[in-house]
Write an enzyme that holds these catalytic residues in place. Structure first.
Site, PDB file in Angstrom:
ATOM      1  N   ASP A 186     -27.905  -2.754  86.583  1.00 52.05           N
ATOM      2  CA  ASP A 186     -26.815  -2.912  87.563  1.00 52.05           C
ATOM      3  C   ASP A 186     -25.436  -2.832  86.911  1.00 52.05           C
ATOM      4  O   ASP A 186     -24.428  -3.162  87.532  1.00 52.05           O
ATOM      5  CB  ASP A 186     -26.969  -4.236  88.335  1.00 52.05           C
ATOM      6  CG  ASP A 186     -26.943  -5.464  87.415  1.00 52.05           C
ATOM      7  OD1 ASP A 186     -26.729  -5.305  86.196  1.00 52.05           O
ATOM      8  OD2 ASP A 186     -27.119  -6.586  87.926  1.00 52.05           O
ATOM      9  N   GLU A 194     -22.601 -10.234  85.604  1.00 55.69           N
ATOM     10  CA  GLU A 194     -23.172  -9.474  86.714  1.00 55.69           C
ATOM     11  C   GLU A 194     -22.065  -8.815  87.546  1.00 55.69           C
ATOM     12  O   GLU A 194     -20.897  -9.188  87.426  1.00 55.69           O
ATOM     13  CB  GLU A 194     -23.995 -10.417  87.604  1.00 55.69           C
ATOM     14  CG  GLU A 194     -25.189 -11.057  86.902  1.00 55.69           C
ATOM     15  CD  GLU A 194     -26.348 -10.085  86.690  1.00 55.69           C
ATOM     16  OE1 GLU A 194     -26.132  -8.872  86.643  1.00 55.69           O
ATOM     17  OE2 GLU A 194     -27.495 -10.562  86.567  1.00 55.69           O
ATOM     18  N   HIS A 216     -24.423  -4.562  84.200  1.00 56.41           N
ATOM     19  CA  HIS A 216     -23.897  -5.768  83.554  1.00 56.41           C
ATOM     20  C   HIS A 216     -23.863  -5.638  82.042  1.00 56.41           C
ATOM     21  O   HIS A 216     -24.646  -4.914  81.446  1.00 56.41           O
ATOM     22  CB  HIS A 216     -24.651  -7.033  84.010  1.00 56.41           C
ATOM     23  CG  HIS A 216     -26.038  -7.217  83.474  1.00 56.41           C
ATOM     24  ND1 HIS A 216     -27.131  -7.412  84.287  1.00 56.41           N
ATOM     25  CD2 HIS A 216     -26.527  -7.274  82.214  1.00 56.41           C
ATOM     26  CE1 HIS A 216     -28.213  -7.591  83.549  1.00 56.41           C
ATOM     27  NE2 HIS A 216     -27.871  -7.504  82.294  1.00 56.41           N
ATOM     28  N   ASP A 230     -25.226 -14.155  74.914  1.00 57.47           N
ATOM     29  CA  ASP A 230     -25.671 -14.967  76.048  1.00 57.47           C
ATOM     30  C   ASP A 230     -26.975 -15.706  75.760  1.00 57.47           C
ATOM     31  O   ASP A 230     -27.621 -15.482  74.729  1.00 57.47           O
ATOM     32  CB  ASP A 230     -25.822 -14.081  77.305  1.00 57.47           C
ATOM     33  CG  ASP A 230     -26.595 -12.794  77.025  1.00 57.47           C
ATOM     34  OD1 ASP A 230     -27.258 -12.705  75.983  1.00 57.47           O
ATOM     35  OD2 ASP A 230     -26.539 -11.873  77.857  1.00 57.47           O
TER      36      ASP A 230
HETATM   37  N1  GLP Z   1     -28.471 -10.239  78.953  1.00 54.66           N
HETATM   38  C1  GLP Z   1     -29.219  -9.098  78.573  1.00 54.66           C
HETATM   39  C2  GLP Z   1     -28.274  -7.944  78.342  1.00 54.66           C
HETATM   40  O1  GLP Z   1     -27.423  -8.243  77.234  1.00 54.66           O
HETATM   41  C3  GLP Z   1     -29.046  -6.682  78.102  1.00 54.66           C
HETATM   42  O2  GLP Z   1     -28.156  -5.627  77.822  1.00 54.66           O
HETATM   43  C4  GLP Z   1     -29.891  -6.367  79.300  1.00 54.66           C
HETATM   44  C5  GLP Z   1     -30.666  -5.079  79.177  1.00 54.66           C
HETATM   45  O3  GLP Z   1     -31.903  -5.299  78.602  1.00 54.66           O
HETATM   46  P1  GLP Z   1     -32.828  -4.161  78.031  1.00 54.66           P
HETATM   47  O4  GLP Z   1     -32.157  -3.706  76.767  1.00 54.66           O
HETATM   48  O5  GLP Z   1     -34.130  -4.826  77.753  1.00 54.66           O
HETATM   49  O6  GLP Z   1     -32.894  -3.102  79.053  1.00 54.66           O
HETATM   50  O7  GLP Z   1     -30.805  -7.440  79.460  1.00 54.66           O
HETATM   51  C6  GLP Z   1     -30.292  -8.743  79.587  1.00 54.66           C
HETATM   52  O8  GLP Z   1     -29.893  -8.916  80.881  1.00 54.66           O
END
Ligand code: GLP
Length: 262
Positions: free
Chosen positions: A136, A143, A138, A67
């Protein structure tokens, strides 16, 4: 689903890196799906170490990122393009032309997303997709409520994700883009293997809903229960709300030695 509970994130990341290095050694032209966020950072450090010290060769590897934020230039410090080059890609011998990261500045989002899907197919599909998870539930930026059949497309972030990710924008939610391009859940489900990492107490609810909850679009990662080959690496804190933790540990500890490469 293989659920692997480790004492800390370093142990999990080292084990996950072994799964990836084995794939690359067996298939030098492997196609990897990459993730951003703080979770995969120790994994990327370990892959860099393996490249430097053990000759792990990325010259034939192709990558596709999950993404990107819409509206951030490639060289913006919070863009996922910048993140990937800083934290992994510039430290390994990958070919620039083999790196694919959604372009958050495209003026034709639907056209770009269609081509991204075609490029994944042309590359032979994703062999191994690395995933983190949002608080959440995702995956990528899919989402809650995202269709399980979705492909790469534009999405709007939830307020929860904007709040969670504000820490990367000096804590200012106003600076967090509201839209993104993300691989769809259908795209992620087409990967031949999914490897999800989650660390810390703030992921424990999402992890228990993903592994033990009903499959529901309200917990997008729960669709992984329907995937053939999923490995979930979690630390004790992320595992803390799982009802069957004892079983997952018992399965792993009972594995024959030749299987304990993870
Ligand atoms: N798009 C990314 C996700 O791919 C990732 O898994 C999530 C969790 O981030 P973190 O690993 O910093 O908790 O953050 C973002 O939203």
């Amino acid at each position: 689903m293989e659920v692997i509970i480790t004492k800390d994130c370093m142990t999990a990341s080292t084990a996950a890196a072994k799964t990836i290095s084995k794939l690359i050694r067996d298939k030098p032209n492997a196609v990897l799906g990459l993730a951003t966020g703080s979770t995969p950072l120790p994994l990327y450090s370990e892959l860099i170490r393996m490249h430097r010290e053990e000759g792990l060769d990325f010259s034939g590897v192709t990558t596709f990122n999950l993404d990107e934020y819409i509206g951030l230039a490639r060289d913006h410090p919070q863009s996922y393009n910048y993140f990937m080059w800083e934290n992994l890609l510039k430290h390994i011998n990958i070919r620039t032309e083999n790196v694919h990261i959604p372009d958050g500045t495209t003026d034709d989002v639907p056209g770009f997303c269609k081509r991204y899907e075609e490029e994944i197919l042309l590359a032979g599909g994703i062999d191994l997709q690395i995933l983190g998870i949002g608080s959440d539930g995702h995956i990528g930026f899919n989402e809650p409520g995202s269709s399980f059949a979705s492909r790469t497309r534009i999405k709007t972030l939830t307020e929860q994700t904007v709040a969670d990710n504000a820490r990367f924008f000096d804590g200012d939610e106003q600076d967090v883009p509201r839209h993104c391009i993300t691989m769809g859940i259908g795209t992620i489900m087409d990967a031949r293997m999914n490897l999800l990492l989650a660390f810390g107490k703030n992921k424990s609810k999402a992890i228990s809903a993903t592994i033990e909850g009903p499959v529901s679009a309200m917990t997008p990662a729960s669709i992984l229960q329907h995937h053939r080959t999923v490995r979930i690496f979690i630390d004790e804190a992320a595992a803390s709300e799982l009802k069957r933790q004892h079983y997952y540990r018992w399965v792993y500890n009972g594995k024959p030695a030749w299987q304990q490469d993870v």
